[in-house]
Scaffold this motif. Structure first.
Motif, PDB file in Angstrom:
ATOM      1  N   THR A 124      36.175 -40.087  -6.910  1.00 49.50           N
ATOM      2  CA  THR A 124      36.922 -40.980  -7.531  1.00 49.50           C
ATOM      3  C   THR A 124      36.959 -40.470  -8.808  1.00 49.50           C
ATOM      4  O   THR A 124      37.977 -40.610  -9.804  1.00 49.50           O
ATOM      5  N   ALA A 125      35.789 -40.264  -9.411  1.00 48.93           N
ATOM      6  CA  ALA A 125      35.460 -39.855 -10.791  1.00 48.93           C
ATOM      7  C   ALA A 125      35.936 -38.633 -11.212  1.00 48.93           C
ATOM      8  O   ALA A 125      36.698 -38.259 -12.350  1.00 48.93           O
ATOM      9  N   ASP A 126      35.774 -37.704 -10.238  1.00 47.94           N
ATOM     10  CA  ASP A 126      36.054 -36.203 -10.513  1.00 47.94           C
ATOM     11  C   ASP A 126      37.845 -35.883 -10.679  1.00 47.94           C
ATOM     12  O   ASP A 126      38.111 -35.293 -10.930  1.00 47.94           O
ATOM     13  N   GLN A 127      38.300 -36.566  -9.509  1.00 53.95           N
ATOM     14  CA  GLN A 127      39.747 -36.309  -9.206  1.00 53.95           C
ATOM     15  C   GLN A 127      40.747 -37.441  -9.661  1.00 53.95           C
ATOM     16  O   GLN A 127      41.969 -37.213  -9.658  1.00 53.95           O
ATOM     17  N   GLY A 128      40.115 -38.467 -10.305  1.00 54.03           N
ATOM     18  CA  GLY A 128      40.925 -39.398 -10.925  1.00 54.03           C
ATOM     19  C   GLY A 128      41.964 -40.367  -9.778  1.00 54.03           C
ATOM     20  O   GLY A 128      42.897 -40.837 -10.188  1.00 54.03           O
ATOM     21  N   ILE A 129      41.426 -40.326  -8.632  1.00 55.12           N
ATOM     22  CA  ILE A 129      42.001 -41.072  -7.599  1.00 55.12           C
ATOM     23  C   ILE A 129      41.559 -42.416  -7.664  1.00 55.12           C
ATOM     24  O   ILE A 129      40.594 -42.726  -8.387  1.00 55.12           O
ATOM     25  N   GLY A 130      42.587 -43.357  -7.130  1.00 58.03           N
ATOM     26  CA  GLY A 130      42.239 -44.689  -6.936  1.00 58.03           C
ATOM     27  C   GLY A 130      41.501 -44.903  -5.539  1.00 58.03           C
ATOM     28  O   GLY A 130      41.965 -44.299  -4.575  1.00 58.03           O
ATOM     29  N   MET A 131      40.561 -45.955  -5.648  1.00 62.84           N
ATOM     30  CA  MET A 131      39.973 -46.248  -4.253  1.00 62.84           C
ATOM     31  C   MET A 131      39.666 -47.812  -3.998  1.00 62.84           C
ATOM     32  O   MET A 131      39.446 -48.312  -4.946  1.00 62.84           O
ATOM     33  N   ILE A 132      40.202 -48.225  -2.829  1.00 63.06           N
ATOM     34  CA  ILE A 132      39.705 -49.585  -2.351  1.00 63.06           C
ATOM     35  C   ILE A 132      38.848 -49.434  -1.458  1.00 63.06           C
ATOM     36  O   ILE A 132      38.960 -48.720  -0.316  1.00 63.06           O
ATOM     37  N   MET A 133      37.607 -50.153  -1.545  1.00 67.06           N
ATOM     38  CA  MET A 133      36.452 -50.420  -0.801  1.00 67.06           C
ATOM     39  C   MET A 133      36.518 -51.533  -0.078  1.00 67.06           C
ATOM     40  O   MET A 133      36.241 -52.574  -0.847  1.00 67.06           O
ATOM     41  N   ILE A 134      36.299 -51.636   1.311  1.00 67.52           N
ATOM     42  CA  ILE A 134      36.388 -52.796   1.874  1.00 67.52           C
ATOM     43  C   ILE A 134      35.132 -53.119   2.742  1.00 67.52           C
ATOM     44  O   ILE A 134      34.881 -52.295   3.230  1.00 67.52           O
ATOM     45  N   SER A 135      34.602 -54.199   2.320  1.00 68.49           N
ATOM     46  CA  SER A 135      33.326 -54.344   2.976  1.00 68.49           C
ATOM     47  C   SER A 135      33.026 -56.065   2.992  1.00 68.49           C
ATOM     48  O   SER A 135      33.572 -56.827   2.308  1.00 68.49           O
ATOM     49  N   HIS A 136      31.897 -56.282   3.856  1.00 70.68           N
ATOM     50  CA  HIS A 136      31.350 -57.826   3.676  1.00 70.68           C
ATOM     51  C   HIS A 136      30.169 -57.481   2.799  1.00 70.68           C
ATOM     52  O   HIS A 136      29.783 -58.744   2.772  1.00 70.68           O
ATOM     53  N   ASP A 137      29.572 -56.360   2.470  1.00 74.18           N
ATOM     54  CA  ASP A 137      28.320 -56.388   1.797  1.00 74.18           C
ATOM     55  C   ASP A 137      28.796 -56.365   0.093  1.00 74.18           C
ATOM     56  O   ASP A 137      29.045 -55.295  -0.195  1.00 74.18           O
ATOM     57  N   LEU A 138      28.331 -57.301  -0.377  1.00 75.63           N
ATOM     58  CA  LEU A 138      28.559 -57.426  -1.850  1.00 75.63           C
ATOM     59  C   LEU A 138      27.629 -56.459  -2.533  1.00 75.63           C
ATOM     60  O   LEU A 138      28.162 -56.124  -3.656  1.00 75.63           O
ATOM     61  N   ALA A 139      26.601 -56.424  -2.336  1.00 75.00           N
ATOM     62  CA  ALA A 139      25.583 -55.779  -2.963  1.00 75.00           C
ATOM     63  C   ALA A 139      26.203 -53.925  -3.190  1.00 75.00           C
ATOM     64  O   ALA A 139      26.321 -53.333  -4.063  1.00 75.00           O
TER      65      ALA A 139
END
Length: 337
Positions: free
Chosen positions: A198-213
């Motif tokens: 994400t940082a290197d290529q400037g893409i957008g990312m959506i991360m889906i999880s039940h783990d808030l940590a």
């Protein structure tokens, strides 16, 4: 920053013998290029339905309304030919459980190459080199391209899925519980890999999880879903450390904190079960499980209100709770062990 994804008033309902069952109710999301958005919630909260709706991957029994703008173009209004072109090239998904997503009788290099050949993003003579480069980017030797999925470990298969998602250089990557089935060490490696891309290529990312940590550590912003709608969203660290909605507070308190013996020895859970989506309770849908519910909660289904707004009513955080609204206290006290 450039707005990569803009979702407005997204509703998804599934047809059933009981009629239409709402799974997503009026979700709004925004994601900038180069940013990471986390989406959290219990099973059945609507997280994966939102992810699949973004690229119209829902089954035929689903009815979707609203607006999903990907780089300014409405996904819900795309013709099938345009939608097929956007999948993999504009946005790609990394699903949970690579064992179920990879073809067991095809070599992983061929599976990584397939979207490039279909979309012709790379000349055919350069595909093999591109596959080797993708494998090395995700931390696998190029020689593993000739392996079958069963010859790889769980973490390696997940890396292959990430390589497939990056094959056509999409601007948006959706990771739907992409690390849930992995052990802690491999999970940390895969998450670091996703964050670096994400940082290197400037893409957008959506991360889906039940783990808030996990989401707090790797996402810029966090949206917490309950019963098909967003109940709190804002900077990830703020939402986890000082939640404004009681449900976000309950999720945060349920995870023991490293270095905090009290939370490790006495983790707090959340009593009750999520509501039946076909028959939600009146008023606030979280009220039956809420420790700070009041009489007004039986009649008011609160919208997302700004948390601690400035003089012009602006805030980086919003929560759907009467305690946060104009007549509320501005925050909800969350008891921690």
């Amino acid at each position: 920053m450039t707005t990569l994804l803009d979702v407005r008033d997204l509703h998804v309902a599934y047809r059933s013998v009981r009629g239409d069952v709402p799974a997503v109710r009026g979700v709004d999301l925004t994601l900038d290029a180069g940013s990471t958005l986390g989406v959290a919630g219990e099973s059945g909260s609507g997280k994966s339905t939102v992810a699949l709706a973004l690229l119209r991957l829902l089954p035929g029994t689903a009815r979707t309304t609203g607006r999903i703008l990907l780089e300014g173009e409405d996904v819900l209004g795309m013709r099938w030919g345009r939608l097929r072109a956007v999948r993999w090239t504009g946005a790609a998904i990394v699903f949970q459980g690579a064992s179920h997503s990879l073809n067991p009788v095809r070599r992983v290099g061929d599976q990584i190459a397939e979207p490039m050949l279909i979309h012709r993003t790379v000349p055919s003579g350069r595909v093999r080199g591109r596959v080797a480069g993708l494998l090395e980017r995700v931390g696998l030797p190029a020689t593993r391209a000739g392996d079958y999925p069963h010859q790889l470990s769980g973490g390696q298969r997940q890396r292959v899925m990430i390589a497939m998602a990056l094959a056509c250089e999409p601007r948006l990557v959706i990771a739907d519980e992409a690390t849930t089935a992995l052990d802690v060490m491999i999970q940390a490696q895969v998450l670091a890999l996703l964050g670096g891309l994400t940082a290197d290529q400037g893409i957008g990312m959506i991360m889906i999880s039940h783990d808030l940590a996990v989401l707090a550590a790797h996402c810029d912003r966090l949206a917490v879903m309950y019963a098909g709608r967003i109940v709190e969203q804002g900077p990830a660290a703020e939402v986890v450390d000082s939640p404004a909605h009681p449900y976000a507070g309950a999720l945060s308190a349920a995870f023991p904190r490293i270095g905090d013996p009290a939370s490790r020895l006495a983790p707090r859970g959340l009593p009750g079960e999520p509501p039946d989506p076909a028959a939600p309770p009146p008023g606030c849908v979280f009220r039956p499980r809420c420790a700070v519910a009041e009489a007004v909660c039986t009649t008011v289904d609160p919208p997302l209100w700004p948390v601690a707004p400035d003089r012009e009513g602006r805030s980086s955080r919003h929560a759907a709770c009467v305690h946060v609204g104009p007549a509320g206290r501005g925050s909800v006290p969350v008891e921690r062990p």
